[in-house]
Design a protein around this motif. Structure first.
Motif, PDB file in Angstrom:
ATOM      1  N   GLU A   1      33.673  32.235  44.498  1.00 43.57           N
ATOM      2  CA  GLU A   1      33.557  33.736  44.266  1.00 43.57           C
ATOM      3  C   GLU A   1      34.202  34.313  45.352  1.00 43.57           C
ATOM      4  OE1 GLU A   1      29.776  34.534  42.812  1.00 43.57           O
ATOM      5  OE2 GLU A   1      29.599  33.234  41.366  1.00 43.57           O
TER       6      GLU A   1
ATOM      7  N   THR B   1      33.222  36.887  47.594  1.00 39.63           N
ATOM      8  CA  THR B   1      32.235  37.812  47.801  1.00 39.63           C
ATOM      9  C   THR B   1      32.301  38.176  49.210  1.00 39.63           C
ATOM     10  OG1 THR B   1      31.108  35.568  48.680  1.00 39.63           O
ATOM     11  CG2 THR B   1      30.474  36.391  46.361  1.00 39.63           C
TER      12      THR B   1
ATOM     13  N   ALA C   1      36.789  41.122  48.546  1.00 40.57           N
ATOM     14  CA  ALA C   1      36.104  41.830  47.447  1.00 40.57           C
ATOM     15  C   ALA C   1      36.605  43.288  47.481  1.00 40.57           C
ATOM     16  CB  ALA C   1      34.605  42.015  47.686  1.00 40.57           C
TER      17      ALA C   1
END
Length: 400
Positions: free
Chosen positions: A364, A366, A371
């Protein structure tokens, strides 16, 4: 009716098995027989089924033998295989004797000594000097060749840190071949041709001079397509040390084939296009490595994106495909990176981010830098092996 049933000499014989077995014996005696010659022999037996051992000999000889020096080994193998079965296959061989050549007949066929059987009847072919060793008569089972992956397929999925320099060069050439199908865009230039949709006024007027300024022939023109510009930025900081060399090979492939502008960055931005366009891959990577003075240090993605936009190379970002290779670790503020990526997105045609961590299960984005940049990227793709780099190129090639 099948061909093997029509054959008078080899009724019910599997032609393919016969060809493979004979080719294997010839190879073991030093005759280089390839798959094409074996296939030609099978087709020869199908098109013209042999009625005698002589016909079988000449069919095999014209398909298997390519050089005059191979005749001795071929005759020995053929005589060892078919010399003892002439009588069983050809009953008339007992009653037919090859006429003895006269003293004045220099071109008469000489029967091979190893092919003579009971009753005389040898095979009428010319034999080279006598064979010093007999062919092997023991039949061994045919081994099916094992399918092994090529050098590229075997190394494409290996992680970057496990590859040596030679393997990286081979895979770099593999990437270079993949860039051949690069996307194009329509330019403002035109070229005359019969498939053009518009009439070229200048070319039509020039041709009308031949007909008293009457435009009898309309010359048409069409727009010329050219490769879409690509700009690639590669992160060479400490966290990207394992991927840096592989990314350099990808940038070299893009610079050579697609005319890309390539840059490396850690704490500062370095243009590597002149260094990576060298003809030798090893020299190109070495020059690029020496030119990047801040490699394997810190990372300032936002500052380098702003530096590229503010430089005179920033104009090359307009309408280009921008590829950024980084894991997203950034020491600058995420807000600064988001602002720079927003400006970059407005200029570029597509923005693709390659992340070597993206292939990990459960990944992900993150990290603060990743991001912040992700909303301004068209695609986020993994880039941990050369196969994944090839998939990135394939993804870009599908852009229209």
């Amino acid at each position: 009716m099948p061909a093997d049933r029509r054959a008078g000499l080899l009724p019910g014989v599997d032609r393919a098995a016969l060809a493979v077995a004979l080719a294997d014996r010839l190879r073991r005696r030093g005759v280089p027989v390839g798959f094409t010659a074996t296939e030609d022999f099978v087709r020869g037996l199908e098109v013209s089924p042999p009625d005698s051992v002589s016909d079988l000999y000449w069919t095999a000889r014209i398909t298997f033998v390519r050089r005059h020096t191979e005749l001795e080994a071929f005759d020995a193998v053929f005589a060892a295989v078919f010399g003892g079965v002439v009588t069983a296959l050809d009953p008339n061989a007992r009653r037919r004797r090859v006429p003895e050549p006269g003293g004045d007949d220099a071109f008469a066929p000489v029967p091979a000594p190893s092919a003579e059987v009971e009753g005389g009847g040898g095979l009428p072919w010319v034999t080279l000097p006598p064979v010093t060793a007999e062919a092997e008569t023991a039949f061994t089972a045919q081994a099916v060749p094992e399918r092994l992956p090529s050098d590229v397929e075997g190394l494409a999925d290996v992680p970057f840190e496990q590859l040596d320099e030679r393997a990286a060069e081979v895979l770099g050439e593999w990437l270079r071949a993949a860039v051949a199908a690069w996307p194009t865009r329509r330019s403002r230039r035109t070229a005359t041709g019969p498939r053009g949709r518009r009439v070229s006024v200048r070319a039509t007027a020039e041709r009308s001079r031949r007909t008293g300024w009457e435009p009898f022939h309309l010359v048409r023109e069409r727009p010329v397509d050219k490769p879409r510009r690509v700009v690639m930025l590669c992160d060479v900081s400490q966290s990207m040390q394992a991927q840096a060399a592989a990314y350099l090979h990808m940038m070299r492939a893009l610079a050579l084939v697609a005319g890309a502008e390539v840059f490396a960055f850690a704490t500062s931005l370095t243009r590597l296009t002149p260094a990576l366009t060298h003809r030798s891959a090893a020299v190109a990577v070495e020059q690029a490595t020496e030119k990047v003075a801040d490699r394997f240090g810190g990372t300032r993605i936002a500052a380098n994106v702003h530096a590229l936009l503010a430089s005179h190379h920033g104009a090359k970002l307009r309408g280009a495909i921008v590829i950024i290779g980084s894991d997203g670790w950034d020491s600058d503020d995420p807000e600064s990176l988001a602002a720079g990526m927003a400006r970059l997105r407005r200029r570029a045609h597509r923005v693709i981010w390659m992340n070597p961590r993206a292939s990990a299960p459960g990944f992900e984005p993150t990290v603060a830098g990743m991001a912040a940049a992700l909303p301004y990227c068209d695609r986020l793709l993994p880039a941990d092996t050369f196969r994944s780099l090839r998939q990135v190129i394939d993804e870009v090639s599908r852009i229209r």
